[in-house]
Design a protein around this motif. Structure first.
Motif, PDB file in Angstrom:
ATOM      1  N   THR A  26      -4.155  69.251  -0.062  1.00  0.00           N
ATOM      2  CA  THR A  26      -2.718  69.474   0.818  1.00  0.00           C
ATOM      3  C   THR A  26      -3.297  70.035   1.986  1.00  0.00           C
ATOM      4  O   THR A  26      -4.141  70.689   2.095  1.00  0.00           O
ATOM      5  CB  THR A  26      -1.659  70.162   0.050  1.00  0.00           C
ATOM      6  OG1 THR A  26      -2.323  71.530  -0.389  1.00  0.00           O
ATOM      7  CG2 THR A  26      -1.230  69.285  -1.470  1.00  0.00           C
ATOM      8  N   GLY A  27      -2.378  69.915   3.125  1.00  0.00           N
ATOM      9  CA  GLY A  27      -3.044  70.325   4.411  1.00  0.00           C
ATOM     10  C   GLY A  27      -1.715  71.178   4.795  1.00  0.00           C
ATOM     11  O   GLY A  27      -0.755  71.277   3.992  1.00  0.00           O
ATOM     12  N   PRO A  28      -1.375  71.431   6.219  1.00  0.00           N
ATOM     13  CA  PRO A  28      -0.262  71.898   6.837  1.00  0.00           C
ATOM     14  C   PRO A  28       0.871  70.954   6.612  1.00  0.00           C
ATOM     15  O   PRO A  28       0.755  69.718   6.386  1.00  0.00           O
ATOM     16  CB  PRO A  28      -0.707  71.883   8.220  1.00  0.00           C
ATOM     17  CG  PRO A  28      -2.408  71.944   8.210  1.00  0.00           C
ATOM     18  CD  PRO A  28      -2.665  71.261   7.075  1.00  0.00           C
ATOM     19  N   VAL A  29       1.740  71.368   6.279  1.00  0.00           N
ATOM     20  CA  VAL A  29       3.342  70.700   6.022  1.00  0.00           C
ATOM     21  C   VAL A  29       3.586  69.928   6.892  1.00  0.00           C
ATOM     22  O   VAL A  29       3.957  68.576   6.906  1.00  0.00           O
ATOM     23  CB  VAL A  29       4.415  71.810   5.868  1.00  0.00           C
ATOM     24  CG1 VAL A  29       5.748  70.836   5.468  1.00  0.00           C
ATOM     25  CG2 VAL A  29       4.248  72.500   4.491  1.00  0.00           C
ATOM     26  N   TRP A  30       3.476  70.316   8.411  1.00  0.00           N
ATOM     27  CA  TRP A  30       3.807  69.361   9.423  1.00  0.00           C
ATOM     28  C   TRP A  30       2.648  68.570   9.911  1.00  0.00           C
ATOM     29  O   TRP A  30       2.814  68.067  11.032  1.00  0.00           O
ATOM     30  CB  TRP A  30       4.680  70.081  10.310  1.00  0.00           C
ATOM     31  CG  TRP A  30       5.894  70.540   9.844  1.00  0.00           C
ATOM     32  CD1 TRP A  30       6.155  72.062   9.818  1.00  0.00           C
ATOM     33  CD2 TRP A  30       6.863  70.107   9.592  1.00  0.00           C
ATOM     34  NE1 TRP A  30       7.557  71.991   9.237  1.00  0.00           N
ATOM     35  CE2 TRP A  30       7.928  71.066   9.182  1.00  0.00           C
ATOM     36  CE3 TRP A  30       7.347  68.730   9.658  1.00  0.00           C
ATOM     37  CZ2 TRP A  30       9.408  70.673   8.798  1.00  0.00           C
ATOM     38  CZ3 TRP A  30       8.780  68.311   9.347  1.00  0.00           C
ATOM     39  CH2 TRP A  30       9.687  69.267   8.788  1.00  0.00           C
ATOM     40  N   ARG A  33       1.112  62.413   8.590  1.00  0.00           N
ATOM     41  CA  ARG A  33       0.613  61.421   7.339  1.00  0.00           C
ATOM     42  C   ARG A  33      -0.081  62.445   6.477  1.00  0.00           C
ATOM     43  O   ARG A  33      -1.119  62.216   5.678  1.00  0.00           O
ATOM     44  CB  ARG A  33      -0.418  60.586   7.807  1.00  0.00           C
ATOM     45  CG  ARG A  33       0.103  59.313   8.449  1.00  0.00           C
ATOM     46  CD  ARG A  33       1.140  58.495   7.688  1.00  0.00           C
ATOM     47  NE  ARG A  33       0.424  57.738   6.603  1.00  0.00           N
ATOM     48  CZ  ARG A  33      -0.412  56.783   6.861  1.00  0.00           C
ATOM     49  NH1 ARG A  33      -0.321  56.061   7.954  1.00  0.00           N
ATOM     50  NH2 ARG A  33      -0.718  55.965   5.851  1.00  0.00           N
ATOM     51  N   GLY A  34       0.282  63.884   6.480  1.00  0.00           N
ATOM     52  CA  GLY A  34      -0.285  64.928   5.432  1.00  0.00           C
ATOM     53  C   GLY A  34       0.221  64.564   4.213  1.00  0.00           C
ATOM     54  O   GLY A  34       0.952  63.592   3.960  1.00  0.00           O
ATOM     55  N   LYS A  35      -0.194  65.507   3.246  1.00  0.00           N
ATOM     56  CA  LYS A  35       0.048  65.222   1.897  1.00  0.00           C
ATOM     57  C   LYS A  35       0.854  66.683   1.463  1.00  0.00           C
ATOM     58  O   LYS A  35       0.644  67.797   1.891  1.00  0.00           O
ATOM     59  CB  LYS A  35      -1.030  65.160   0.961  1.00  0.00           C
ATOM     60  CG  LYS A  35      -1.865  63.766   1.187  1.00  0.00           C
ATOM     61  CD  LYS A  35      -2.823  63.553   0.514  1.00  0.00           C
ATOM     62  CE  LYS A  35      -3.365  62.175   0.644  1.00  0.00           C
ATOM     63  NZ  LYS A  35      -4.526  61.771  -0.413  1.00  0.00           N
ATOM     64  N   LEU A  36       1.850  66.497   0.455  1.00  0.00           N
ATOM     65  CA  LEU A  36       2.235  67.569  -0.163  1.00  0.00           C
ATOM     66  C   LEU A  36       1.799  67.670  -1.799  1.00  0.00           C
ATOM     67  O   LEU A  36       1.766  66.620  -2.338  1.00  0.00           O
ATOM     68  CB  LEU A  36       3.897  67.503   0.038  1.00  0.00           C
ATOM     69  CG  LEU A  36       4.290  67.855   1.565  1.00  0.00           C
ATOM     70  CD1 LEU A  36       5.979  67.457   1.396  1.00  0.00           C
ATOM     71  CD2 LEU A  36       4.320  68.994   1.814  1.00  0.00           C
ATOM     72  N   SER A  37       2.034  68.880  -2.221  1.00  0.00           N
ATOM     73  CA  SER A  37       1.782  68.941  -3.531  1.00  0.00           C
ATOM     74  C   SER A  37       2.892  68.621  -4.354  1.00  0.00           C
ATOM     75  O   SER A  37       4.107  68.339  -3.870  1.00  0.00           O
ATOM     76  CB  SER A  37       1.528  70.426  -3.897  1.00  0.00           C
ATOM     77  OG  SER A  37       2.575  71.170  -3.694  1.00  0.00           O
TER      78      SER A  37
END
Length: 285
Positions: A26-30, A33-37
């Motif tokens: 996971t990376g920064p929320v914003w 095309r990032g990922k969330l847990s």
């Protein structure tokens, strides 16, 4: 044994050992095309429902809107209890689920092979695609008189209307899924001596199956949207029929119950199909 370039470079005398940093899941929320847990995703999803419920509760509790037009959550829960205990909510739900699944499965059985051939062969596309593009813009409601004339007032008419609402969209979406299979896969199969039938079954069908599964999931939602239209046709049971009856007698709470039940069934079905998609096609994650 073939080695990757990274393995070869690390095996050369005097080569510097490359240190690889672990890639975070996971990376920064914003991030685009990032990922969330999974936990954060679920928390955000639950928060959206809680905010909607809070807004509903606040508007109805303030007295700004008459209960006739917007009943409160408590009134809707009471109406759901009455419907479940006295008016057979489970039977209405079961008959609606049956109609939706029957119309949807009939569409899928016909749309998947036709969409496969449309996406594979240009003469088939030229023959069917204009007809299907024309047909998918025809409103299903306009077919009610014809469906009654052709299929009568039994279950066939309701299933036929759901089929009309889903088939034309589904077959075009399936053909697009097949068309997106990379040409390099087809050329590789041709190089190995594959026939048209083998390319169709072993390359196009298998490669497009994950996308087809997503298409089925989306068009199942279309089938639920046409449920109320289907149950307008001489029905005496089902969620759509109950919603229409509640409208005639200004039972707004019952209308909300019917809408919420349909939404919950759709949400549970969608999440179940998402889970099944991850299990069947883990490489698409």
């Amino acid at each position: 044994m073939l080695q990757s370039p990274d393995m070869l470079s690390s095996s050369l005398p005097g080569a510097a050992t490359e240190v690889r940093m672990p890639v975070p899941e996971t990376g920064p929320v914003w991030t685009v095309r990032g990922k969330l847990s999974p936990l954060i995703y679920r928390l955000i999803a639950v928060t959206s429902f809680l905010l909607l419920l809070s807004a509903w509760w606040g508007i109805t509790g303030s007295g700004l809107v008459e209960p006739l037009f917007l009943p409160g959550p408590v009134a809707v829960v009471k109406q759901a209890y009455i419907w479940a205990t006295q008016n057979d909510l489970l039977s209405d739900t079961a008959i609606s689920v049956y109609r939706v699944l029957a119309g949807f499965l009939l569409s899928a059985v016909m749309a998947v092979p036709l969409g496969l051939y449309i996406g594979a062969f240009q003469p088939v596309r030229a023959f069917f695609e204009p007809l299907l593009e024309f047909s998918r813009y025809l409103p299903a409601v306009a077919f009610v008189p014809l469906v009654l004339l052709w299929a009568g007032i039994g279950e066939g008419s309701k299933i036929a209307l759901i089929w009309i609402g889903t088939f034309f969209q589904m077959v075009l979406m399936v053909s697009d899924d097949v068309s997106r299979v990379p040409m390099s896969q087809i050329e590789a199969a041709r190089t190995l001596g594959a026939t048209n039938g083998e390319v169709l079954r072993k390359v196009l069908l298998r490669s497009s199956m994950p996308a087809m599964f997503d298409t089925m999931r989306m068009t199942l939602g279309f089938a639920w949207t046409y449920l109320v239209v289907a149950e307008m046709v001489a029905a005496n049971s089902g969620l759509g029929y109950a919603i229409l009856q509640a409208q005639r007698f200004l039972q707004t709470g019952k209308i909300f119950v019917g809408i919420i039940v349909i939404g919950l069934i759709g949400l549970l079905t969608d999440q179940g199909l998402r889970f099944l998609h991850r299990k069947l096609f883990p490489w698409t994650k």
